[in-house]
Design a protein around this motif. Structure first.
Motif, short mmCIF file in Angstrom:
data_model
loop_
_atom_site.label_atom_id
_atom_site.label_comp_id
_atom_site.label_asym_id
_atom_site.label_seq_id
_atom_site.Cartn_x
_atom_site.Cartn_y
_atom_site.Cartn_z
N THR A 43 0.68 -1.48 0.06
CA THR A 43 -0.04 -0.06 0.16
C THR A 43 0.93 1.35 0.15
N LYS A 44 1.85 1.13 0.72
CA LYS A 44 2.77 2.37 0.71
C LYS A 44 3.45 2.70 -0.50
N ALA A 69 1.23 4.06 -2.77
CA ALA A 69 0.71 5.47 -2.53
C ALA A 69 1.81 6.12 -2.91
#
Length: 164
Positions: free
Chosen positions: A125-126, A129
Motif C-alpha cells: 500500500t505504501k 501510494a
C-alpha cells in the motif's frame, strides 16, 4: 564441532545426535540473564531456585535448541535447501518426538504468517501510494491553480466551489 567446546552425545530413541555443551554464555547460547528472568517470572510466589539449578535449566535449553536446529538443518540439507524454514523445524520436532510442542509451535507459526501478510500488505500500500503521490512541485502547481480558480469564481460572484 565448535573449537574449544567439548561435544557430548544426546541420544534419542531414533538416532544419535551430537550436541555441543554450552558451558558459558557466548555464540550459540541463550543469554543466561534472559533465561533466569523467565525462570523467576514463572516461579510460584515465595519459591526460590538455586543458581546451580538455573544453570542446569540453561544448559538443557541450549541442548534442546541444538538438537532441534541440528535436526532441522539435516532435514533442510536432505531437501537441498540452504535455509531452515518453519516446516523444517516442525519436521525436526516430530523426528525428535517432541510432538507435545507442535500445537503451540503451529499456533505461533500461524500468527506469524498473518503478521507477515499484514506487513506485506502495508508495504504494498505504501509503495502504491508513493508511486501515485505528487511531487512537491506538482502539489504546489495544483494548489496555485486551485487558488486561481477560486479567486476567479469569487470575482465572478460564484463562491459555490469548483465546477464539474
Amino acid at each position: 564441532a565448535h573449537a574449544g567446546r567439548p561435544e557430548r552425545s544426546h541420544r534419542t530413541r531414533k538416532k544419535f545426535v551430537p550436541v555441543v555443551v554450552m558451558a558459558e554464555e557466548g555464540e550459540g547460547s541463550l543469554p543466561r540473564s534472559s533465561v533466569v528472568k523467565l525462570i523467576n517470572q514463572n516461579l510460584p510466589p515465595g519459591l526460590k531456585m538455586g543458581n546451580d539449578v538455573k544453570d542446569m535449566i540453561l544448559e538443557a535449553c541450549n541442548e534442546f535448541i541444538q538438537a532441534v536446529s541440528g535436526e532441522a538443518s539435516e532435514i533442510s540439507d536432505k531437501e537441498g535447501k540452504t535455509t531452515i524454514t518453519p516446516e523444517h523445524v516442525v519436521k525436526a520436532l516430530e523426528a525428535l518426538e517432541f510432538d507435545a510442542y507442535l500445537p503451540a509451535v503451529n499456533e505461533v507459526w500461524e500468527e506469524e504468517k498473518k503478521l507477515d501478510a499484514e506487513q506485506r500488505e502495508v508495504k504494498k500500500t505504501k509503495k502504491k501510494a508513493a508511486a501515485n503521490a505528487m511531487s512537491a512541485e506538482e502539489a504546489l502547481a495544483l494548489q496555485t491553480k486551485m487558488f486561481a480558480e477560486a479567486k476567479a469564481r469569487y470575482a465572478a460572484g460564484d463562491a459555490g466551489g469548483p465546477g464539474p
